[in-house]
Design an enzyme around this catalytic site. Structure first.
Site, mmCIF file in Angstrom:
data_model
loop_
_atom_site.group_PDB
_atom_site.id
_atom_site.type_symbol
_atom_site.label_atom_id
_atom_site.label_comp_id
_atom_site.label_asym_id
_atom_site.label_seq_id
_atom_site.Cartn_x
_atom_site.Cartn_y
_atom_site.Cartn_z
ATOM 1 N N VAL A 1 50.487 -5.885 -22.415
ATOM 2 C CA VAL A 1 49.279 -6.704 -22.270
ATOM 3 C C VAL A 1 48.024 -5.848 -22.448
ATOM 4 O O VAL A 1 47.007 -6.318 -22.956
ATOM 5 C CB VAL A 1 49.281 -7.395 -20.881
ATOM 6 C CG1 VAL A 1 47.936 -8.028 -20.567
ATOM 7 C CG2 VAL A 1 50.382 -8.443 -20.809
ATOM 8 N N ARG B 1 56.677 -25.513 -2.011
ATOM 9 C CA ARG B 1 56.576 -26.680 -1.126
ATOM 10 C C ARG B 1 56.816 -26.296 0.325
ATOM 11 O O ARG B 1 56.162 -26.766 1.229
ATOM 12 C CB ARG B 1 57.583 -27.745 -1.568
ATOM 13 C CG ARG B 1 56.897 -28.946 -2.177
ATOM 14 C CD ARG B 1 57.798 -30.129 -2.289
ATOM 15 N NE ARG B 1 59.147 -29.715 -2.661
ATOM 16 C CZ ARG B 1 59.876 -30.306 -3.596
ATOM 17 N NH1 ARG B 1 59.384 -31.315 -4.251
ATOM 18 N NH2 ARG B 1 61.092 -29.907 -3.872
ATOM 19 N N GLU C 1 56.604 -22.417 -24.570
ATOM 20 C CA GLU C 1 57.870 -22.130 -25.262
ATOM 21 C C GLU C 1 59.095 -22.543 -24.442
ATOM 22 O O GLU C 1 60.095 -23.024 -24.985
ATOM 23 C CB GLU C 1 57.952 -20.625 -25.568
ATOM 24 C CG GLU C 1 59.163 -20.184 -26.357
ATOM 25 C CD GLU C 1 59.197 -20.806 -27.751
ATOM 26 O OE1 GLU C 1 58.348 -20.452 -28.575
ATOM 27 O OE2 GLU C 1 60.089 -21.654 -28.002
ATOM 28 N N VAL D 1 61.246 -26.299 -24.358
ATOM 29 C CA VAL D 1 62.303 -26.787 -25.263
ATOM 30 C C VAL D 1 63.323 -25.677 -25.506
ATOM 31 O O VAL D 1 62.959 -24.591 -25.965
ATOM 32 C CB VAL D 1 61.717 -27.237 -26.618
ATOM 33 C CG1 VAL D 1 62.827 -27.684 -27.567
ATOM 34 C CG2 VAL D 1 60.704 -28.357 -26.433
ATOM 35 N N ILE E 1 65.390 -19.951 -26.251
ATOM 36 C CA ILE E 1 65.358 -19.884 -27.723
ATOM 37 C C ILE E 1 63.927 -19.958 -28.235
ATOM 38 O O ILE E 1 63.210 -20.918 -27.937
ATOM 39 C CB ILE E 1 66.164 -21.050 -28.354
ATOM 40 C CG1 ILE E 1 67.591 -21.063 -27.819
ATOM 41 C CG2 ILE E 1 66.154 -20.953 -29.869
ATOM 42 C CD1 ILE E 1 68.398 -22.281 -28.276
ATOM 43 N N ASP F 1 66.288 -36.217 -21.367
ATOM 44 C CA ASP F 1 65.869 -34.809 -21.481
ATOM 45 C C ASP F 1 65.715 -34.432 -22.955
ATOM 46 O O ASP F 1 64.702 -33.841 -23.362
ATOM 47 C CB ASP F 1 66.932 -33.940 -20.780
ATOM 48 C CG ASP F 1 66.677 -32.463 -20.937
ATOM 49 O OD1 ASP F 1 65.815 -31.929 -20.223
ATOM 50 O OD2 ASP F 1 67.338 -31.826 -21.796
ATOM 51 N N LYS G 1 62.274 -33.379 -25.411
ATOM 52 C CA LYS G 1 62.231 -32.188 -26.273
ATOM 53 C C LYS G 1 62.031 -32.591 -27.743
ATOM 54 O O LYS G 1 61.307 -31.913 -28.490
ATOM 55 C CB LYS G 1 63.518 -31.384 -26.087
ATOM 56 C CG LYS G 1 63.629 -30.796 -24.669
ATOM 57 C CD LYS G 1 65.027 -30.301 -24.370
ATOM 58 C CE LYS G 1 65.129 -29.715 -22.971
ATOM 59 N NZ LYS G 1 66.513 -29.449 -22.545
HETATM 60 N N1 HSE Z 1 69.428 -30.141 -18.125
HETATM 61 C C1 HSE Z 1 69.085 -29.488 -19.347
HETATM 62 C C2 HSE Z 1 70.336 -29.183 -20.138
HETATM 63 C C3 HSE Z 1 68.317 -28.224 -19.184
HETATM 64 O O1 HSE Z 1 71.447 -29.546 -19.735
HETATM 65 O O2 HSE Z 1 70.217 -28.592 -21.186
HETATM 66 C C4 HSE Z 1 66.906 -28.442 -18.829
HETATM 67 O O3 HSE Z 1 66.223 -29.099 -19.842
#
Ligand code: HSE
Length: 443
Positions: free
Chosen positions: A41, A53, A137, A140, A144, A209, A213
């Site tokens: 950096v 929490r 990053e 998704v 990767i 999910d 993405k």
């Molecule tokens: N639950 C997701 C998966 C990971 O099984 O790839 C988090 O996005």
């Protein structure tokens, strides 16, 4: 934009929001790699606070004394924070905290796919207005590197299609159905026992999910605003052992794919739009994505100049996801220190999202029929009536009935699904036993 310049060795102060599976690994790596991070950096990176929490919750990392707080708002607005790392997830309070952080002059790194897919423009615009970075990053495919390649490395090329296996849980389940002959429920139980699938597996299994993405990938690949609500979504809970066997008979494997592609409208007029969808599909075993086993993720990108690229690796888990977060943190911290910022939202192309019915695809249909004269012709007529051309037909006799497996040429999804509806209503059809789209093949 007001320049933020950190003089000499003045440390960059980082606040981490959330100290769960990912947050605890971010905190661990910030401590263990502090020397390298400072060198990369150009100034020490100092953990200034960790919002949680509950102060007494068990966690995988020892947070230095005095840094834990339950006052996340106080932490992001206290005035001396340079970078906020948000790894709480969900829409609220994450969105309000990110907006407050940006308003208070901090740059932001987040792993929050749900927020970006549902309301990305609100936070992108806030980053723009504040003149700060917003990097994501880790949102998704975990570790990767795929968003930065789409946003930066391929900025001079024209992406035409993105095909992704972006959910590890469903890939694990489908892999077990393929390799062990497991049924869906049995494979899901195995995924739950190994900690891949949640007790309530809906978000993974029903494709929510992956749809979030897909929206983020489509937005970046096609420089357009695509939200989760724009994504056609089908999960894998209806995929049967019969579908998987039928795929194997064709030299294919079933995968849950997130697909984003440039697509012409049905009449071919006007600018191409974007088709964005998540559904199970058969792909040839020779396709690079077919080799993605267990809970791994991969994103296959096709672009005009580069051709085909594949990005592969662990798509979830604390340390892999923290790797992506830390990569962003180094870039964002370096920019922040130099009073500059990286690439912001790019939505100039403003492409329309095509309805699923207009999307061109191919179907594999397996049908149990009476084995008598004229049946094959009647089935072929049902396809022809809807303007669907047949590519291959395979028939297996079984006493007085037969199984027909038809693979179509490309047609719109509306034409293909109307064909299946008609087949289901025909007297000679005993049962339509498997319907699945086919992807990753040359026409
Ligand atoms: N639950 C997701 C998966 C990971 O099984 O790839 C988090 O996005």
């Amino acid at each position: 934009m007001s320049a933020v310049t950190v003089e000499g060795d003045k440390p960059l102060k980082v606040a981490v929001l959330g100290c769960g599976v990912v947050g605890s690994q971010v905190v661990r790596l910030l401590g263990e790699q502090s020397g390298d991070l400072a060198a990369r950096v150009g100034a020490p990176v100092e953990l200034a606070g960790v919002a949680v929490r509950r102060l007494d919750a068990p966690r995988d990392v020892e947070v230095p004394a005095g840094l834990l707080t339950t006052d996340a708002v106080g932490l992001v607005t206290r005035g001396d924070i340079d970078v906020v790392v948000e790894v709480i997830g969900g829409i609220e309070p994450a969105r309000s905290l990110i907006l407050a952080a940006l308003e208070n002059g901090a740059s932001v790194v987040t792993a929050n796919k749900a927020l970006l897919a549902e309301d990305g423009p609100t936070v992108y615009e806030a980053a723009e207005k504040a003149g700060r970075d917003l990097y994501y990053e880790a949102a998704v495919a975990g570790a990767i590197p795929i968003l930065r390649p789409l946003r930066e490395s391929l900025a001079g090329d024209k992406v035409t299609r993105v095909l992704g296996i972006v959910n590890g849980t469903t890939n694990f389940i489908l892999d077990k159905m393929d390799t062990q002959g497991s049924g869906f429920e049995e494979a899901l139980e195995e995924a739950q026992a190994l900690g891949y699938a949640e007790a309530d597996p809906t978000a993974d299994v029903e494709g929510f999910d992956a749809a979030a993405k897909a929206a983020i990938l489509a937005s970046l690949a096609f420089h357009s605003r695509v939200t989760a609500a724009d994504v056609h979504r089908e999960g894998i809970s209806d995929v049967t052992s019969g579908d998987v066997r039928s795929a194997a008979d064709m030299g294919c494997v079933v995968k849950l794919l997130a697909i984003a592609e440039l697509a012409s409208t049905a009449d071919g007029s006007g600018e191409p739009g974007v088709s964005v969808r998540v559904h199970p599909a058969m792909i040839p075993r020779s396709h690079p994505l077919a080799s993605v086993r267990e809970a791994y993720n991969a994103v296959f990108v096709e672009s005009e100049a580069a051709g085909q690229l594949m990005f592969y690796g662990p798509g979830a888990g604390g340390a892999p996801t923290a790797s992506a977060v830390l990569g962003d943190l180094v870039t964002v911290a370096r920019n922040h220190r130099q009073g500059t910022r990286g690439v912001g939202e790019s939505a100039y192309a403003d492409r329309a999202v095509l309805p699923m019915g207009e999307t061109r695809t191919r179907y594999h249909v397996a049908i149990d029929v009476d084995d008598r004269a004229g049946v094959l012709a009647a089935v072929a007529t049902a396809f022809a009536t809807h303007g669907v051309s047949i590519q291959t037909v395979r028939q297996e006799g079984r006493g007085d009935d037969a199984q027909l497996v038809v693979v179509s040429h490309e047609a719109t999804d509306a034409q293909l699904s109307a064909t299946v509806t008609e087949l289901r209503a025909m007297d000679i059809v005993r049962e339509v036993t498997s319907v699945m789209r086919v992807e990753g093949t040359d026409e």
